[in-house]
Structures are given as structure tokens and as C-alpha cells.
Write a protein that holds these residues in place. Structure first.
Motif, PDB file in Angstrom:
ATOM      1  N   ALA A 266       0.833  -1.204   0.000  1.00 45.14           N
ATOM      2  CA  ALA A 266       0.000   0.000   0.000  1.00 45.14           C
ATOM      3  C   ALA A 266       0.869   1.256   0.000  1.00 45.14           C
ATOM      4  CB  ALA A 266      -0.939  -0.001   1.206  1.00 45.14           C
ATOM      5  N   LEU A 267       1.934   1.245   0.793  1.00 49.17           N
ATOM      6  CA  LEU A 267       2.809   2.422   0.851  1.00 49.17           C
ATOM      7  C   LEU A 267       3.553   2.632  -0.466  1.00 49.17           C
ATOM      8  CD1 LEU A 267       4.153   2.058   4.505  1.00 49.17           C
ATOM      9  CD2 LEU A 267       2.517   3.750   3.650  1.00 49.17           C
ATOM     10  N   VAL A 268       3.975   1.554  -1.107  1.00 48.68           N
ATOM     11  CA  VAL A 268       4.646   1.677  -2.414  1.00 48.68           C
ATOM     12  C   VAL A 268       3.679   2.256  -3.438  1.00 48.68           C
ATOM     13  CG1 VAL A 268       5.663   0.372  -4.321  1.00 48.68           C
ATOM     14  CG2 VAL A 268       6.347  -0.128  -1.970  1.00 48.68           C
ATOM     15  N   LEU A 269       2.473   1.753  -3.455  1.00 48.89           N
ATOM     16  CA  LEU A 269       1.468   2.282  -4.387  1.00 48.89           C
ATOM     17  C   LEU A 269       1.146   3.734  -4.070  1.00 48.89           C
ATOM     18  CD1 LEU A 269      -0.876  -0.821  -4.529  1.00 48.89           C
ATOM     19  CD2 LEU A 269       0.339   0.182  -6.485  1.00 48.89           C
ATOM     20  N   ALA A 270       1.007   4.045  -2.797  1.00 48.95           N
ATOM     21  CA  ALA A 270       0.664   5.413  -2.391  1.00 48.95           C
ATOM     22  C   ALA A 270       1.745   6.403  -2.816  1.00 48.95           C
ATOM     23  CB  ALA A 270       0.451   5.476  -0.883  1.00 48.95           C
ATOM     24  N   ALA A 271       2.991   5.967  -2.795  1.00 49.10           N
ATOM     25  CA  ALA A 271       4.082   6.846  -3.212  1.00 49.10           C
ATOM     26  C   ALA A 271       3.936   7.245  -4.677  1.00 49.10           C
ATOM     27  CB  ALA A 271       5.430   6.165  -2.972  1.00 49.10           C
ATOM     28  N   SER A 272       3.307   6.392  -5.462  1.00 47.51           N
ATOM     29  CA  SER A 272       3.085   6.698  -6.873  1.00 47.51           C
ATOM     30  C   SER A 272       1.798   7.464  -7.105  1.00 47.51           C
ATOM     31  CB  SER A 272       3.035   5.393  -7.687  1.00 47.51           C
ATOM     32  OG  SER A 272       4.261   4.721  -7.580  1.00 47.51           O
ATOM     33  N   GLY A 273       0.959   7.561  -6.083  1.00 48.86           N
ATOM     34  CA  GLY A 273      -0.345   8.189  -6.246  1.00 48.86           C
ATOM     35  C   GLY A 273      -0.403   9.636  -5.801  1.00 48.86           C
ATOM     36  N   GLY A 274       0.705  10.216  -5.433  1.00 49.16           N
ATOM     37  CA  GLY A 274       0.729  11.627  -5.058  1.00 49.16           C
ATOM     38  C   GLY A 274       0.859  11.849  -3.556  1.00 49.16           C
ATOM     39  N   ALA A 275       1.138  13.081  -3.201  1.00 48.03           N
ATOM     40  CA  ALA A 275       1.425  13.442  -1.810  1.00 48.03           C
ATOM     41  C   ALA A 275       0.230  13.211  -0.885  1.00 48.03           C
ATOM     42  CB  ALA A 275       1.877  14.899  -1.728  1.00 48.03           C
ATOM     43  N   ASP A 276      -0.974  13.530  -1.351  1.00 44.69           N
ATOM     44  CA  ASP A 276      -2.150  13.351  -0.493  1.00 44.69           C
ATOM     45  C   ASP A 276      -2.402  11.877  -0.188  1.00 44.69           C
ATOM     46  OD1 ASP A 276      -2.560  16.085  -0.380  1.00 44.69           O
ATOM     47  OD2 ASP A 276      -4.119  16.090  -1.928  1.00 44.69           O
ATOM     48  N   LEU A 277      -2.279  11.038  -1.210  1.00 48.20           N
ATOM     49  CA  LEU A 277      -2.492   9.605  -1.005  1.00 48.20           C
ATOM     50  C   LEU A 277      -1.392   9.037  -0.104  1.00 48.20           C
ATOM     51  CD1 LEU A 277      -4.156   7.103  -1.541  1.00 48.20           C
ATOM     52  CD2 LEU A 277      -2.834   6.752  -3.655  1.00 48.20           C
ATOM     53  N   TRP A 278      -0.168   9.495  -0.313  1.00 49.58           N
ATOM     54  CA  TRP A 278       0.933   9.040   0.529  1.00 49.58           C
ATOM     55  C   TRP A 278       0.654   9.392   2.000  1.00 49.58           C
ATOM     56  CZ3 TRP A 278       4.674   5.979   1.652  1.00 49.58           C
ATOM     57  CH2 TRP A 278       5.578   6.314   2.650  1.00 49.58           C
ATOM     58  N   ALA A 279       0.245  10.619   2.257  1.00 44.17           N
ATOM     59  CA  ALA A 279      -0.037  11.043   3.630  1.00 44.17           C
ATOM     60  C   ALA A 279      -1.183  10.226   4.223  1.00 44.17           C
ATOM     61  CB  ALA A 279      -0.364  12.531   3.667  1.00 44.17           C
ATOM     62  N   LYS A 280      -2.216   9.973   3.436  1.00 41.32           N
ATOM     63  CA  LYS A 280      -3.355   9.180   3.916  1.00 41.32           C
ATOM     64  C   LYS A 280      -2.904   7.764   4.273  1.00 41.32           C
ATOM     65  CE  LYS A 280      -7.588   7.073   2.167  1.00 41.32           C
ATOM     66  NZ  LYS A 280      -8.384   6.846   0.963  1.00 41.32           N
ATOM     67  N   ALA A 281      -2.124   7.128   3.408  1.00 41.81           N
ATOM     68  CA  ALA A 281      -1.661   5.755   3.664  1.00 41.81           C
ATOM     69  C   ALA A 281      -0.717   5.719   4.867  1.00 41.81           C
ATOM     70  CB  ALA A 281      -0.960   5.204   2.419  1.00 41.81           C
ATOM     71  N   ARG A 282       0.174   6.684   4.940  1.00 46.33           N
ATOM     72  CA  ARG A 282       1.104   6.762   6.078  1.00 46.33           C
ATOM     73  C   ARG A 282       0.337   6.912   7.382  1.00 46.33           C
ATOM     74  NH1 ARG A 282       3.536  12.293   6.185  1.00 46.33           N
ATOM     75  NH2 ARG A 282       1.486  12.619   7.064  1.00 46.33           N
ATOM     76  N   ASP A 283      -0.633   7.816   7.403  1.00 46.13           N
ATOM     77  CA  ASP A 283      -1.399   8.060   8.627  1.00 46.13           C
ATOM     78  C   ASP A 283      -2.239   6.848   9.011  1.00 46.13           C
ATOM     79  OD1 ASP A 283      -0.220  10.535   8.651  1.00 46.13           O
ATOM     80  OD2 ASP A 283      -1.999  11.606   7.966  1.00 46.13           O
ATOM     81  N   THR A 284      -2.787   6.150   8.014  1.00 42.17           N
ATOM     82  CA  THR A 284      -3.547   4.927   8.291  1.00 42.17           C
ATOM     83  C   THR A 284      -2.637   3.886   8.925  1.00 42.17           C
ATOM     84  OG1 THR A 284      -5.059   5.350   6.460  1.00 42.17           O
ATOM     85  CG2 THR A 284      -4.914   3.077   7.245  1.00 42.17           C
ATOM     86  N   MET A 285      -1.442   3.740   8.385  1.00 44.49           N
ATOM     87  CA  MET A 285      -0.489   2.766   8.911  1.00 44.49           C
ATOM     88  C   MET A 285      -0.078   3.123  10.333  1.00 44.49           C
ATOM     89  SD  MET A 285       3.063   1.878   9.465  1.00 44.49           S
ATOM     90  CE  MET A 285       3.777   3.358   8.917  1.00 44.49           C
ATOM     91  N   LEU A 286       0.222   4.391  10.579  1.00 42.13           N
ATOM     92  CA  LEU A 286       0.641   4.807  11.915  1.00 42.13           C
ATOM     93  C   LEU A 286      -0.475   4.614  12.942  1.00 42.13           C
ATOM     94  CD1 LEU A 286       2.647   8.047  11.046  1.00 42.13           C
ATOM     95  CD2 LEU A 286       3.589   5.888  11.911  1.00 42.13           C
ATOM     96  N   ALA A 287      -1.702   4.916  12.545  1.00 43.81           N
ATOM     97  CA  ALA A 287      -2.835   4.792  13.467  1.00 43.81           C
ATOM     98  C   ALA A 287      -3.179   3.332  13.750  1.00 43.81           C
ATOM     99  CB  ALA A 287      -4.054   5.513  12.889  1.00 43.81           C
ATOM    100  N   ALA A 288      -2.867   2.453  12.815  1.00 41.20           N
ATOM    101  CA  ALA A 288      -3.223   1.040  12.976  1.00 41.20           C
ATOM    102  C   ALA A 288      -2.294   0.297  13.928  1.00 41.20           C
ATOM    103  CB  ALA A 288      -3.214   0.350  11.613  1.00 41.20           C
ATOM    104  N   HIS A 289      -1.169   0.872  14.247  1.00 42.96           N
ATOM    105  CA  HIS A 289      -0.198   0.199  15.113  1.00 42.96           C
ATOM    106  C   HIS A 289      -0.154   0.896  16.464  1.00 42.96           C
ATOM    107  CE1 HIS A 289       0.852  -2.214  11.799  1.00 42.96           C
ATOM    108  NE2 HIS A 289       1.648  -1.378  11.193  1.00 42.96           N
ATOM    109  N   PRO A 290      -0.662   0.242  17.514  1.00 42.27           N
ATOM    110  CA  PRO A 290      -0.736   0.885  18.830  1.00 42.27           C
ATOM    111  C   PRO A 290       0.568   0.851  19.633  1.00 42.27           C
ATOM    112  CG  PRO A 290      -1.704  -1.297  18.926  1.00 42.27           C
ATOM    113  CD  PRO A 290      -1.307  -1.061  17.495  1.00 42.27           C
ATOM    114  N   ALA A 291       1.621   0.275  19.092  1.00 41.52           N
ATOM    115  CA  ALA A 291       2.876   0.166  19.836  1.00 41.52           C
ATOM    116  C   ALA A 291       3.382   1.549  20.240  1.00 41.52           C
ATOM    117  CB  ALA A 291       3.921  -0.547  18.985  1.00 41.52           C
ATOM    118  N   PRO A 292       3.957   1.672  21.432  1.00 43.72           N
ATOM    119  CA  PRO A 292       4.467   2.974  21.889  1.00 43.72           C
ATOM    120  C   PRO A 292       5.438   3.621  20.897  1.00 43.72           C
ATOM    121  CG  PRO A 292       4.453   1.428  23.706  1.00 43.72           C
ATOM    122  CD  PRO A 292       4.100   0.640  22.470  1.00 43.72           C
ATOM    123  N   PHE A 293       6.283   2.815  20.257  1.00 41.03           N
ATOM    124  CA  PHE A 293       7.220   3.394  19.297  1.00 41.03           C
ATOM    125  C   PHE A 293       6.485   4.082  18.155  1.00 41.03           C
ATOM    126  CE2 PHE A 293       9.453   3.075  15.235  1.00 41.03           C
ATOM    127  CZ  PHE A 293      10.497   3.949  15.503  1.00 41.03           C
TER     128      PHE A 293
END
Length: 193
Positions: free
Chosen positions: A51-78
């Protein structure tokens, strides 16, 4: 002749392959140029890297959306720390960080926070340390990092007063304090608390 390039380190093994039905959906989305759909399908199937590789090709907004989805999905403190660095949301980091890891929080603030944000964030961390775990010495250090002479002096004097009542050292190093801690920084006049 140019020097030979060192071989790249191999990547860890790829996760389980993409299911045939998902692969067909992804191919259709790519043929249509619909990176949004392809990213959503990958995320929904747990293929975050794809998803992140595809998002990188889909523009800055899609990249930010995919990145934020990934970060929010992982509850680890790090991931909360990583999210704070990525989004520059250091107030949230200070408010939610574990106080037994104050050194890491302070280091992240000093490394990544904008100059104009650093002092207020260090003050905020100091107040949490002072009120939530009653750690005056660590709070004093954070107040020093914030350049908050008044708060530092107040805690130092409280510590001196407490040590004179108990006969013990005011600070962990026998009351000597941190070298230069009592001296005002250049351009600042020391004031009474």
C-alpha cells in the motif's frame, strides 16, 4: 574504473503472497490508474508495504493518507513516537509519554521540535514530572532545558529548604547542583521565585 559498489543487503523474506482475487483487483485498479482503490485494497488485506509503495506513486495526499492509516493502525508505543516526529505533534507526545522514559521524550524534543516550540514543550514535560510523579530534580532539569530560570530556582530553593530540615543533600550529588545551574544565562537577570 569506478569502485565496485557493495552488494545490497538482502531484504527479509516477503510476507505471504497476495491472494489471486486481490491481485486481480489490484491489476484492474492499476490499469485504470486508480491508486486510491489499490491502496485501500492493500490496506484492507493487511499488505501495508505494498500500500505504501502504491501510495508513493499516487501523489502526496495519497501518501499522507496511507502513512497516517499505517501509523494509526499500530498501537505500539514506538509508533506513537514515530507519529509525533512525522506529524510534528510534540505536545501530544509530551502529554502521553511514559514519565519513566522522560529522557527519550526530552531527547526527541531537543532533536525535532522547532526552536519556538522547545521551551514550552520542556516546561510542559517538567510540569508533568513535578505534578504526576513528584520528581522535582528531573522537573528542574527540564525547566533548565526550557530556560525557565524562575521555575528552576524555585525548585532548587525548595530542595535546599527540604535538605536543611532533613539534614540530607539537596540534590543527588550532595547539594552541589548542576554546574552553572544557579547562574543566569547571558542576557538574563536572575529573579526571585
Amino acid at each position: 574504473a569506478p569502485a565496485a559498489k557493495a552488494p545490497a543487503k538482502p531484504l527479509p523474506p516477503a510476507p505471504a503472497s497476495v491472494a489471486p482475487a486481490l491481485e486481480a483487483d489490484l491489476r484492474r485498479a492499476l490499469v485504470r490508474g486508480d491508486f486510491d482503490e489499490a491502496v485501500d485494497k492493500c490496506m484492507g488485506a493487511g499488505h501495508v508495504a505494498e500500500a505504501l509503495v502504491l501510495a508513493a506513486s499516487g501523489g502526496a495526499d495519497l501518501w499522507a493518507k496511507a502513512r497516517d492509516t499505517m501509523l494509526a493502525a499500530h498501537p505500539a508505543p514506538f509508533m506513537r513516537v514515530l507519529s509525533a516526529v512525522v506529524h510534528q505533534s510534540f505536545g501530544e507526545l509530551v502529554d502521553s509519554s511514559r514519565l519513566d522514559q522522560w529522557r527519550e521524550t526530552l531527547a526527541i524534543l531537543n532533536t525535532y521540535a522547532a526552536d519556538e516550540e522547545l521551551a514550552p514543550l520542556c516546561n510542559r514535560l517538567a510540569l508533568r514530572l513535578q505534578t504526576e510523579v513528584r520528581d522535582k530534580h528531573t522537573a528542574m532539569l527540564c525547566f533548565m532545558c526550557a530556560g525557565n530560570v524562575n521555575a528552576t530556582t524555585k525548585l532548587w530553593l525548595e530542595s535546599l529548604d527540604a535538605s536543611s530540615r532533613t539534614g540530607g543533600p539537596a540534590l543527588a550529588n550532595g547539594g552541589a547542583g548542576v554546574a552553572g545551574a544557579g547562574a543566569p544565562r547571558a542576557g538574563r537577570a536572575a529573579t526571585a521565585p
